[in-house]
Design an enzyme around this catalytic site. Sequence first.
Site, mmCIF file in Angstrom:
data_model
loop_
_atom_site.group_PDB
_atom_site.id
_atom_site.type_symbol
_atom_site.label_atom_id
_atom_site.label_comp_id
_atom_site.label_asym_id
_atom_site.label_seq_id
_atom_site.Cartn_x
_atom_site.Cartn_y
_atom_site.Cartn_z
ATOM 1 N N ASN A 14 27.294 -25.094 17.258
ATOM 2 C CA ASN A 14 27.570 -23.657 17.399
ATOM 3 C C ASN A 14 26.308 -22.842 17.174
ATOM 4 O O ASN A 14 26.074 -21.838 17.857
ATOM 5 C CB ASN A 14 28.675 -23.224 16.430
ATOM 6 C CG ASN A 14 30.051 -23.529 16.989
ATOM 7 O OD1 ASN A 14 30.505 -22.879 17.931
ATOM 8 N ND2 ASN A 14 30.708 -24.543 16.433
ATOM 9 N N HIS A 110 36.405 -21.203 13.283
ATOM 10 C CA HIS A 110 37.272 -22.303 12.842
ATOM 11 C C HIS A 110 37.953 -22.893 14.072
ATOM 12 O O HIS A 110 38.433 -22.137 14.932
ATOM 13 C CB HIS A 110 38.315 -21.787 11.842
ATOM 14 C CG HIS A 110 39.209 -22.870 11.326
ATOM 15 N ND1 HIS A 110 38.773 -23.801 10.396
ATOM 16 C CD2 HIS A 110 40.484 -23.195 11.624
ATOM 17 C CE1 HIS A 110 39.764 -24.650 10.145
ATOM 18 N NE2 HIS A 110 40.805 -24.304 10.874
HETATM 19 C C1 GRF Z 1 32.948 -26.574 14.295
HETATM 20 O O1 GRF Z 1 34.081 -27.191 14.838
HETATM 21 C C2 GRF Z 1 33.315 -25.296 13.605
HETATM 22 O O2 GRF Z 1 34.378 -24.634 14.204
HETATM 23 C C3 GRF Z 1 33.720 -25.788 12.233
HETATM 24 O O3 GRF Z 1 32.839 -26.847 11.944
HETATM 25 C C4 GRF Z 1 32.356 -27.405 13.152
HETATM 26 C C5 GRF Z 1 30.872 -27.302 13.102
HETATM 27 O O4 GRF Z 1 30.263 -27.898 14.238
HETATM 28 N N1 GRF Z 1 33.696 -24.702 11.290
HETATM 29 P P1 GRF Z 1 28.754 -27.581 14.562
HETATM 30 O O5 GRF Z 1 27.955 -27.912 13.321
HETATM 31 O O6 GRF Z 1 28.658 -26.160 14.958
HETATM 32 O O7 GRF Z 1 28.407 -28.506 15.699
#
Ligand code: GRF
Length: 216
Positions: A14, A110
């Site tokens: 993300n 989330h």
């Molecule tokens: C994502 O699924 C986010 O929604 C959750 O933790 C995960 C993190 O993934 N809070 P990344 O580190 O962004 O790849």
Amino acid sequence: MRRVAILISGRGSNMSALIEAASAEGFPAEIALVISNRADVPGLANAAANGIKTLVIESKPFGKDRAGFEKLLTAALDEHGIELICLAGFMRLFTAEFVQHWYGRMLNIHPSLLPSFPGLDPHGQALRAGVKISGATVHFVIPETDAGPIVMQGAVPVATDDTPDTLAARVLGVEHQIYPQALHLLATDGIEIDGAVTKTTACIGSDDNLIAPTVI
Ligand code: GRF
């Protein structure tokens, strides 16, 4: 141009989506800092490869002393003139004071359609509940975990043979779409918080309704 810090604890996909979006001309926010509470996580290297300033502030030595950790965090955020925070897979709870200080300026993502399935293993929770549509939610952070005024949601169908991993992968695609858009909205002051809900200047999308499963 709003100065943003992204807080991570791991992979940082993300974070990468936010960095990429913010590198486009005209994006109203600049990713000024990436902070990880764990050393050697993949996200740090990716951020650095994109020329973003990175910091490690290890939370483990602080144990349950959340305020102690936040003192260092706050110093770093202040030093870099940070105005907005995006939590992106950040696995550490904050004190109510820290959350209150950043209320309306700190987003989290989330991987479920909140208020369904907060907390750990959201995809397992969704599969056990048998929902046919799941998704992801960007929301303002409040002291309660995975709760707070919802800014944006994206939905995906759930397949009969989904496992938590296959569902997670599908939801992740939608996470990468909505988080940059939510930040864009926040950075342009396009979100008004009215109690527990937000109102935005953005209009609803023109895509077809998502129905799952499809029969005819
Ligand atoms: C994502 O699924 C986010 O929604 C959750 O933790 C995960 C993190 O993934 N809070 P990344 O580190 O962004 O790849």
